[in-house]
Write an enzyme that holds these catalytic residues in place. Structure first.
Site, short mmCIF file in Angstrom:
data_model
loop_
_atom_site.label_atom_id
_atom_site.label_comp_id
_atom_site.label_asym_id
_atom_site.label_seq_id
_atom_site.Cartn_x
_atom_site.Cartn_y
_atom_site.Cartn_z
N LYS A 1 0.87 -1.18 0.00
CA LYS A 1 0.00 0.00 0.00
C LYS A 1 0.90 1.23 0.00
CE LYS A 1 -4.18 1.78 0.13
NZ LYS A 1 -5.07 1.71 -1.06
N ASP B 1 -5.50 -3.25 -2.47
CA ASP B 1 -6.91 -3.20 -2.82
C ASP B 1 -7.14 -3.68 -4.25
OD1 ASP B 1 -5.45 -0.96 -3.45
OD2 ASP B 1 -7.00 0.49 -2.92
#
Length: 357
Positions: free
Chosen positions: A191, A223
């Site tokens: 991330k 994600d």
């Protein structure tokens, strides 16, 4: 060849799958001339009941003195009320840490006989889903500082995620080496658009990538990876990621195969000594009913033969027997479908054992 295996039978229905897995190993021993001895180890709920400790020192020592550790699953509602330091999961975290098991390898493969059990569309499943998730296991937020304090009259909770450069490098190197033995493609998940730990992670991975020019390397945000696993999973060969992301993504990858009851895993460190366990829980609701699926634990034993003992043909024999049993239409209740033959835990193991050659 003689190997000593520390056996953690675990809690609830776990005892049933470990029992059947030992029968499988005994069949391997009989056919291939190797010898296994088993050292019983109490951990989790069983150890709490016996010693008021999820992993006492004397039980941990048995694991350290073994060639490998076979674990079913731990935990259950009987111990949910325990304080954090006494919970079954605390014993597992300690075992990983004390044995230096910083790498978790979790394959996610759709068996052809179970393709229709996948929740994904058939045209996606037919693309031959076969990937490996390499998860860092002893760092990150699970092992960082945790606290709950009172600030301005209300509770404030804090969990610290941290990684040393060396921790990232060692898991990254294993991921690249794993990719070299497969289809030579590695996806590093982070991330980095938000977290400093991920920015360091990405920097270290890029440096390692220069040492492995044969491996096709890519970065992917966590994600997006979660989305791609259900949209286009066949694009992945090896995925490497940090502890918490790996925990979540590996469970997602397991589910797309059709049954979590079929997924094995192994945890490794700098030596060949490892911990082998199915990814599913202890299934307390079906304990003692002879309906739990033993396949994930049996396949975990195959990983043990391959990674800790270097017994490739023996590992292949187990995996082939499982596939042939499924192809012969035998199913435990969790993977049962129309026109198949339902088998209990022991009966399923019998079918697998009969096909080992």
């Amino acid at each position: 060849m003689h190997k000593k295996i520390a056996v953690i039978h675990g809690d609830c229905s776990s005892k049933e799958i470990v029992r059947e897995t030992i029968r499988v190993l005994n069949k391997i021993s009989h056919i291939y001339g190797c010898t296994f001895t088993y050292e019983k180890v109490a951990m989790g709920g069983e150890a709490i009941d016996l010693y008021d400790d999820p992993l006492p020192d004397h039980e941990l020592q048995k694991c350290k003195e073994s060639d490998a550790v076979l674990l079913g699953a731990i935990g259950g509602p009987a111990w949910d009320h325990m304080p954090k330091e006494k919970r079954p999961e605390t014993g597992l975290l300690r075992l990983r840490k004390e044995m230096g098991l910083y790498t978790n390898l979790r394959p996610a493969k759709v068996f052809s006989a179970l393709a229709k059990a996948s929740p994904l569309k058939q045209e996606i499943v037919d693309r031959n889903i076969d990937l490996m998730i390499v998860r860092e296991l002893t760092g990150g937020i699970y092992f960082g500082e945790h606290s709950i304090t009172i600030e301005n009259g209300s509770r404030y909770a804090r969990d610290i995620m941290g990684y040393h450069e060396e921790e990232i490098e060692r898991i990254g190197r294993i991921a690249f080496e794993t990719a070299m033995k497969r289809r030579k493609k590695l996806t590093s998940v982070d991330k980095a658009n938000v977290l400093d730990t991920s920015r360091l992670w990405r920097d270290v991975m890029h440096t390692l990538a220069e040492e492995y020019p044969e491996v096709t390397y890519e970065d992917m945000l966590v994600d997006n990876c979660a989305m791609q696993l259900v949209k286009n999973p066949d694009q992945f060969d090896v995925i490497v990621t940090e502890n918490m992301f790996g925990d979540i993504l590996s469970d997602e990858a397991s589910e797309i195969t059709g049954s979590i009851g079929m997924i094995p895993s192994c945890s490794l460190g700098d030596t060949k000594q490892g911990l082998y366990e199915p990814v599913h829980g202890s299934a307390p609701d079906i304990a003692g009913m002879d309906i739990v699926n033993p396949c994930a634990c049996i396949l975990s034993a195959a990983l043990m033969l391959r990674y800790s003992f270097g017994m490739e043909k023996e590992a292949n024999a187990i995996e082939r027997a499982v596939e042939e049993t499924l192809a012969a239409d035998y199913r435990t209740k969790d993977i049962m479908s129309t026109d198949k033959i339902q088998a209990g835990c022991t009966a399923m193991a019998n079918e697998i054992i009969n096909r080992i050659r």
